[in-house]
Design an enzyme around this catalytic site. Structure first.
Site, short mmCIF file in Angstrom:
data_model
loop_
_atom_site.label_atom_id
_atom_site.label_comp_id
_atom_site.label_asym_id
_atom_site.label_seq_id
_atom_site.Cartn_x
_atom_site.Cartn_y
_atom_site.Cartn_z
N LYS A 204 0.82 -1.22 0.00
CA LYS A 204 0.00 0.00 0.00
C LYS A 204 0.85 1.27 0.00
O LYS A 204 2.05 1.24 0.29
CB LYS A 204 -0.97 -0.02 1.19
CG LYS A 204 -2.12 -0.98 0.98
CD LYS A 204 -3.17 -0.89 2.07
CE LYS A 204 -4.39 -1.76 1.71
NZ LYS A 204 -5.40 -1.75 2.78
N ARG A 238 -3.56 -10.15 5.03
CA ARG A 238 -4.12 -10.14 3.66
C ARG A 238 -3.03 -9.61 2.74
O ARG A 238 -2.63 -8.45 2.85
CB ARG A 238 -5.37 -9.27 3.61
CG ARG A 238 -6.06 -9.25 2.25
CD ARG A 238 -7.29 -8.36 2.28
NE ARG A 238 -7.98 -8.36 1.00
CZ ARG A 238 -7.69 -7.53 -0.01
NH1 ARG A 238 -6.71 -6.64 0.11
NH2 ARG A 238 -8.37 -7.59 -1.15
#
Length: 256
Positions: A204, A238
């Site tokens: 991210k 995740r």
């Protein structure tokens, strides 16, 4: 939890797995590397992402579920959707759990649908929608507000009869980079919910913007933050890169 994005515009792997043979190869790799779940998403939730119709989301995701169930009969498929009708059809097609970025806020039927389906439910913290969330980053006390959000959502879910709940603090969703790190630093405070915590930091912008690099070059940073998340109490990672995440888990377990 291995990520399988079947969207053309996801921030890291958009458009990469629209070919069925590539999908099978990728899922086989993730399962062989140790993934417990495969999280299938057909609606990009990156900041500013375009809306996708329910029909298009369904057309993208149902054939992939059928493909994966056929090739991997024992696979546990998590469906990344905030729409109750999509959730219901995917569970009937063979998926095992629902991963909702909105915790039921974007579809008022979602919690009732999950209760009816009797499947595990991942509820994430977010404000607004993927298109508007980055304008909604004002908090008086970030962690306190995230905890209040979950306490309300958990109570509502339990009242409806949802038994298996997992919480996701929503790194990158309606949060600045600084707020993401504050949340990670205090992640253990979410343990007071007595629920498993899912951490999704994989590749991210909180990593690659801090390092002035790119999502493609963010694997090492992802490994660092996954390790910290595990030490702070995360129960599920995740990730796009399963092998490296499994190594994080094995090594941090040696500390316990």
């Amino acid at each position: 939890m291995g990520i399988l994005n079947i969207t053309p515009d996801s921030f890291y792997d958009g458009g990469r797995f629209r070919n069925k043979s590539l999908v099978i190869r990728q899922v086989e790799t993730m399962l062989n590397e140790g993934a417990t779940f495969i999280d299938v998403g057909a609606y990009s939730s990156r900041p500013g992402a375009d809306d996708v119709s329910e029909t298009e989301e369904l057309q993208r995701i149902l054939p992939i579920i059928e493909l994966l169930i056929k090739n991997f009969p024992d696979v546990l498929l998590s469906i990344d959707t905030f729409r109750s009708d999509i959730a219901e059809q995917c569970i009937h097609a063979g998926a095992s759990l629902i991963n909702d970025i909105s915790a039921g806020h974007l579809d008022k039927k979602m919690l009732k649908t999950v209760a009816k389906l009797k499947v595990p439910y991942i509820m994430m913290h977010m404000k607004g929608t993927p298109k508007t969330m980055q304008q909604l980053t004002n908090y008086d006390d970030l962690v306190k507000e995230v905890l209040f959000y979950f306490s309300e959502r958990i109570a509502k879910a339990k009242d409806l009869g949802i038994v298996d709940l997992i919480i996701d603090p929503g790194f990158g969703f309606a949060k600045t980079i600084k707020q993401n790190y504050e949340l990670l630093n205090k992640l253990e405070l979410l343990k007071m919910t007595d629920l498993p915590i899912l951490a999704g930091v994989s590749r991210k912008s909180m990593i690659y913007k801090t390092l002035e690099s790119s999502a493609e070059d963010a694997l090492n940073g992802t490994t660092v933050l996954n390790t910290i998340a595990l030490q702070k109490g995360a129960n599920i990672l995740r990730v796009h890169d399963v092998k490296e995440a499994i190594e994080c888990i094995k090594l941090t377990q040696q500390l316990q």
